[in-house]
Design an enzyme around this catalytic site. Structure first.
Site, short mmCIF file in Angstrom:
data_model
loop_
_atom_site.label_atom_id
_atom_site.label_comp_id
_atom_site.label_asym_id
_atom_site.label_seq_id
_atom_site.Cartn_x
_atom_site.Cartn_y
_atom_site.Cartn_z
N CYS A 78 0.87 -1.18 0.00
CA CYS A 78 0.00 0.00 0.00
C CYS A 78 0.90 1.22 0.00
CB CYS A 78 -0.97 -0.02 1.16
SG CYS A 78 -0.22 -0.18 2.80
N ARG A 88 -2.29 -0.93 5.47
CA ARG A 88 -3.50 -1.42 4.82
C ARG A 88 -3.24 -2.80 4.19
NH1 ARG A 88 -4.98 3.71 1.11
NH2 ARG A 88 -2.72 3.93 1.21
#
Lengths: 142, 291
Positions: B249, B254
């Site tokens: 990410c 994430r």
């Protein structure tokens, strides 16, 4: 020059340890009462950009400036509620010339540096929208 | 078979043991074999109220090296686990806000130290609260232990920049879990967060875009069923369970959520998280970029 009430809040926070700061902010967040859609419309004009807690800003004339009414629709949005309370208490009715000069960096003075990017974006968006509303006299998403 | 176990099994996951329900957890709040851990994005939430007997692990203060861009070392991990009263047998049950984003991040860091005996609470904090379950402000204390951490081993679950280059050149698959705007290069960094920005926009060549949050039901934060996840990652993004996959990410948080989904819910053996992610790739000289 920062509005005097805001300066006082920041000075209070600056002497607190992290845990004390968090408890102080939680108390402010729990003090928060949301605004109805009649008071603050839930529309694109009023929505704070970048804030995942679904925060909206409505303004009305007050004193030398504006009443800043932040509607926070996420019941878990305790940080947004705390910031909404601080901004309302310390900026509402203050001179527009002062409110229009505040910096979004004040979120770091309030919450500390340990904010994730997403959280930082949302909270700084609230400050920026308050500032820009003071500049233009109406809710204005940057 | 308990009803709560059935709820997980019905979703068809490859490794259902990695996931527990809120009901399962509610029945085990005093179980000494588990340590409940809350990891949040919002630093106020744990203090405002948490599941009874849950300790907090903060992604900045507890898991990251304060000086270098890296995670804590074995000494730091050992000190952390001793402080929260864990042993090598402890089962860690993670939950948190933002659809368990930070809970899976913490779980991934635990894997680097070989502590793979972890569970994620399906739905996390959102589901627990929505069900009206009890929260407390009381911070639990546990007797410190003599936990001895294994040396950190990044090889299996973590990818560095050069690993990703080799992975790319070998034609292996990558999943980019950022927003479509970041993937397309129309956004170099989030506004007012230049520390997590990049000089170049786009994505690693060949990467497929699957934003991380597509793996959960937004109304209660629970993970999609295995069939829905397969539709997302296999039918749409072209993955196969035997693939060697790297996920990334912007700084690797994430993507740890997607790492958990692929490894545990879909059973992929070879998934690594590239935590250098776009803040490293998009700022490095000479690396290939696709838009």
């Amino acid at each position: 020059m920062k509005p005097a009430k805001l300066q006082a809040v920041l000075e209070d926070l600056s002497v607190l340890e992290r845990t004390e700061r968090i408890e102080y902010l939680i108390a402010l967040g729990e003090e928060y009462r949301n605004f109805s859609p009649e008071e603050v419309p839930r529309d694109a004009t009023c929505r704070v950009p970048g804030c995942e807690s679904e925060v909206y800003l409505g303004v009305s004339p007050l004193g030398e400036g504006l009443r800043l009414k932040f509607a926070v629709d996420n019941p878990q949005g305790i940080s947004a509620m705390a910031l909404a309370t601080i901004l309302d208490n310390s900026l509402s009715g203050e001179p527009l010339s002062q409110v229009s000069e505040i910096s979004e960096d004040l979120i770091y003075d309030i919450f500390g540096r340990d904010l994730s990017m997403g959280k930082s974006m949302g909270l700084s968006g609230m400050v920026r929208m308050a500032r820009d509303s003071a500049r233009y006299g109406k809710p204005l998403a940057s | 078979m308990s009803a709560t176990l059935t709820q997980i099994l019905e979703k068809g996951y490859a490794r259902p043991e990695a996931l527990v329900t809120t009901e399962w957890l509610a029945e085990r709040l005093d179980d000494p074999s588990i340590r409940i851990v809350e990891s949040n994005e919002d630093p106020l939430l744990y203090v405002q109220g948490h599941i009874r007997n849950a300790v907090e692990i903060d992604w900045v203060r507890d898991l990251n090296d304060p000086l270098r861009r890296d995670y804590l070392d074995a000494a730091g991990f050992q000190a952390l686990l001793r402080r929260i009263g864990a042993t090598s047998e402890t089962i860690f049950v993670f939950y948190g806000d933002k659809n368990n984003w930070w809970a899976t991040y913490a779980a991934w860091v635990f894997h680097l130290f070989g502590h793979t005996n972890v569970r994620i609470v399906d739905g996390g904090r959102l589901k627990w609260v929505k069900e009206g379950r009890e929260l407390t402000k009381e911070v639990p204390t546990f007797a410190p232990t003599d936990y001895v951490a294994q040396p950190r081993n990044d090889e299996r679950f973590r990818a560095y920049r050069d690993d990703v280059l080799r992975h790319l050149n070998a034609g292996n698959k990558l999943i980019d879990v950022r927003s479509p705007e970041e993937f397309n290069g129309t956004r170099l960094h989030m506004e007012n967060y230049p520390n997590e920005g990049a000089l170049r926009g786009g994505h690693i060549p060949g990467a497929k875009s699957v934003p991380w949050a597509k793996a959960v039901n937004p109304e209660d934060g629970t993970f999609l069923s295995a069939d829905s996840l397969k539709a997302l990652y296999e039918e749409t993004a072209g993955l196969e369970s035997t693939d060697d996959v790297v996920v990334y990410c912007r700084i690797g948080e994430r993507s740890s959520h997607t790492w958990f989904v692929l490894r545990y819910l879909l059973g992929y053996e070879n998934v690594r998280n590239y935590d250098g992610s776009w803040t490293e790739w998009g700022n490095s000289v000479g690396l290939p970029i696709e838009k």
